[in-house]
Design an enzyme around this catalytic site. Structure first.
Site, PDB file in Angstrom:
ATOM      1  N   ASP A   8      55.768  38.969  27.798  1.00  0.00           N
ATOM      2  CA  ASP A   8      54.500  38.998  28.511  1.00  0.00           C
ATOM      3  C   ASP A   8      54.052  40.449  28.624  1.00  0.00           C
ATOM      4  O   ASP A   8      54.743  41.368  28.164  1.00  0.00           O
ATOM      5  CB  ASP A   8      54.661  38.342  29.885  1.00  0.00           C
ATOM      6  CG  ASP A   8      53.380  37.693  30.398  1.00  0.00           C
ATOM      7  OD1 ASP A   8      52.304  37.954  29.828  1.00  0.00           O
ATOM      8  OD2 ASP A   8      53.452  36.940  31.385  1.00  0.00           O
ATOM      9  N   GLU A  10      52.085  41.857  31.705  1.00  0.00           N
ATOM     10  CA  GLU A  10      51.876  42.424  33.042  1.00  0.00           C
ATOM     11  C   GLU A  10      53.075  43.235  33.542  1.00  0.00           C
ATOM     12  O   GLU A  10      52.922  44.145  34.342  1.00  0.00           O
ATOM     13  CB  GLU A  10      51.554  41.316  34.051  1.00  0.00           C
ATOM     14  CG  GLU A  10      50.173  40.698  33.876  1.00  0.00           C
ATOM     15  CD  GLU A  10      50.158  39.539  32.909  1.00  0.00           C
ATOM     16  OE1 GLU A  10      49.114  38.868  32.805  1.00  0.00           O
ATOM     17  OE2 GLU A  10      51.198  39.299  32.239  1.00  0.00           O
ATOM     18  N   HIS A  60      51.569  36.425  26.069  1.00  0.00           N
ATOM     19  CA  HIS A  60      50.515  36.855  26.982  1.00  0.00           C
ATOM     20  C   HIS A  60      49.140  36.403  26.509  1.00  0.00           C
ATOM     21  O   HIS A  60      48.753  36.630  25.354  1.00  0.00           O
ATOM     22  CB  HIS A  60      50.515  38.377  27.118  1.00  0.00           C
ATOM     23  CG  HIS A  60      49.378  38.899  27.955  1.00  0.00           C
ATOM     24  ND1 HIS A  60      49.315  38.709  29.312  1.00  0.00           N
ATOM     25  CD2 HIS A  60      48.248  39.570  27.614  1.00  0.00           C
ATOM     26  CE1 HIS A  60      48.214  39.258  29.782  1.00  0.00           C
ATOM     27  NE2 HIS A  60      47.541  39.781  28.772  1.00  0.00           N
ATOM     28  N   HIS A 104      56.171  38.988  35.151  1.00  0.00           N
ATOM     29  CA  HIS A 104      55.584  39.314  36.449  1.00  0.00           C
ATOM     30  C   HIS A 104      55.988  38.266  37.467  1.00  0.00           C
ATOM     31  O   HIS A 104      56.452  37.169  37.111  1.00  0.00           O
ATOM     32  CB  HIS A 104      54.056  39.367  36.358  1.00  0.00           C
ATOM     33  CG  HIS A 104      53.480  38.111  35.797  1.00  0.00           C
ATOM     34  ND1 HIS A 104      53.274  36.967  36.551  1.00  0.00           N
ATOM     35  CD2 HIS A 104      53.102  37.794  34.527  1.00  0.00           C
ATOM     36  CE1 HIS A 104      52.784  36.015  35.788  1.00  0.00           C
ATOM     37  NE2 HIS A 104      52.667  36.479  34.548  1.00  0.00           N
ATOM     38  N   HIS A 116      50.715  36.077  39.326  1.00  0.00           N
ATOM     39  CA  HIS A 116      50.050  34.800  39.081  1.00  0.00           C
ATOM     40  C   HIS A 116      51.072  33.843  38.495  1.00  0.00           C
ATOM     41  O   HIS A 116      52.197  34.250  38.156  1.00  0.00           O
ATOM     42  CB  HIS A 116      48.841  34.939  38.147  1.00  0.00           C
ATOM     43  CG  HIS A 116      49.182  35.378  36.762  1.00  0.00           C
ATOM     44  ND1 HIS A 116      49.410  36.698  36.422  1.00  0.00           N
ATOM     45  CD2 HIS A 116      49.346  34.668  35.613  1.00  0.00           C
ATOM     46  CE1 HIS A 116      49.688  36.795  35.132  1.00  0.00           C
ATOM     47  NE2 HIS A 116      49.662  35.570  34.619  1.00  0.00           N
ATOM     48  N   GLU A 135      56.416  31.842  36.474  1.00  0.00           N
ATOM     49  CA  GLU A 135      56.677  31.719  35.041  1.00  0.00           C
ATOM     50  C   GLU A 135      58.143  31.922  34.699  1.00  0.00           C
ATOM     51  O   GLU A 135      58.659  31.305  33.762  1.00  0.00           O
ATOM     52  CB  GLU A 135      55.779  32.694  34.280  1.00  0.00           C
ATOM     53  CG  GLU A 135      54.318  32.276  34.325  1.00  0.00           C
ATOM     54  CD  GLU A 135      53.356  33.342  33.845  1.00  0.00           C
ATOM     55  OE1 GLU A 135      53.743  34.141  32.956  1.00  0.00           O
ATOM     56  OE2 GLU A 135      52.221  33.386  34.352  1.00  0.00           O
TER      57      GLU A 135
END
Length: 269
Positions: A8, A10, A60, A104, A116, A135
């Site tokens: 990802d 972030e 992502h 994240h 998120h 996640e």
């Protein structure tokens, strides 16, 4: 020995802003390079630890972020979307372990960079059998469904804490100390690469010691959506029950099937 890397953006070193992780942002191209180099550090560590095959799944947004020509040549890249298993495309019973790079914290985590859960526009909260998951948890359960452990998680201080609380004594690297949702004290990329490479090597050498993350089925998933119109659409799916104005629920004996239902709800929303 096969390693799958779910990458990802972030949680990459130096990333703190939506502008950096959005394709139209001024800093996006720099962020892509930072992401690719951080993944390369994990690949180097995996190979040094004994891995013979490394697959990288770009996880992502539109999943076309990693710069292929800059990626370590020993790795294979899964790129583009949609993909049946999204952030966990490439997982199967032949994979020995999974790395989460640049992850994240889940939605609602205080002082976490760009927190998120899967979709910041749609998902307010995601629970499985009463357990709130982001996640890291969602994707670790997918790996666990195939009997595969997550052995390394990198990102900010909050996601590494979340990972250890959820998955136990795995390898983690905090590349930045989160201050607010949009600010952090960050390592220099070269320092982060060194730490990730060392942790990846150690993580591969610990395969067999770390157990897959699983929950006992059947799997009841509740999704709190961001607005009522999203729940309106979600309850059109057979088997999905609306239990509050913005909350839907469904149950299945197979987590992979349940996860795909979640994906369908997000797509419709």
């Amino acid at each position: 020995m096969k390693i799958l890397i779910s990458a990802d953006m972030e949680g990459i070193t130096g990333i703190v802003s939506v502008d950096q992780v959005s394709q139209k942002g001024e800093d996006y191209e720099r962020a892509r390079l930072l992401m690719t180099r951080e993944v390369n550090a994990a690949i180097r560590g995996a190979l040094a630890g004994g891995a013979t095959e490394v697959i990288v799944n770009d996880s992502h947004a539109a999943m076309r972020n990693i710069i292929l020509e800059e990626l370590h040549p020993e790795a294979q890249l899964i790129t583009g979307s949609p993909k049946p298993l999204s952030m966990m495309q490439g997982i199967d019973e032949t994979v020995d372990a999974v790395f989460f790079i640049g992850y994240h914290a889940r939605k609602g985590t205080a002082n976490a960079i760009l927190d998120h859960t899967y979709s910041g526009r749609c998902v307010a909260e995601y629970t499985v059998n009463g357990m709130k998951l982001g996640e890291t948890g969602q994707n670790a359960l997918i790996a666990g469904a195939y009997g595969v452990p997550v052995v390394l998680v990198t990102g900010d201080t909050q996601v590494t804490r979340e990972a250890r609380e959820l998955l136990g004594n795995i390898e983690t690297v905090a590349v930045k100390d989160s201050i607010t949702r949009y600010s952090a004290k960050t390592l220099h990329p070269e320092k982060a690469h060194t730490l990730i490479e060392e942790a990846a090597k150690k993580a591969v050498q610990r395969i067999g010691e770390i157990k897959p993350f699983t929950l006992e089925g059947p799997y009841t998933i509740e999704i709190e959506l961001m607005c009522t119109s999203m729940a309106d659409m979600a309850e059109l799916i057979p088997g999905v029950e609306r239990i509050a104005p913005r909350v839907v629920r469904f149950t299945h004996s197979d987590y992979i099937t349940a996860y795909k239902c979640f994906r369908a709800i997000i797509a419709m929303s």
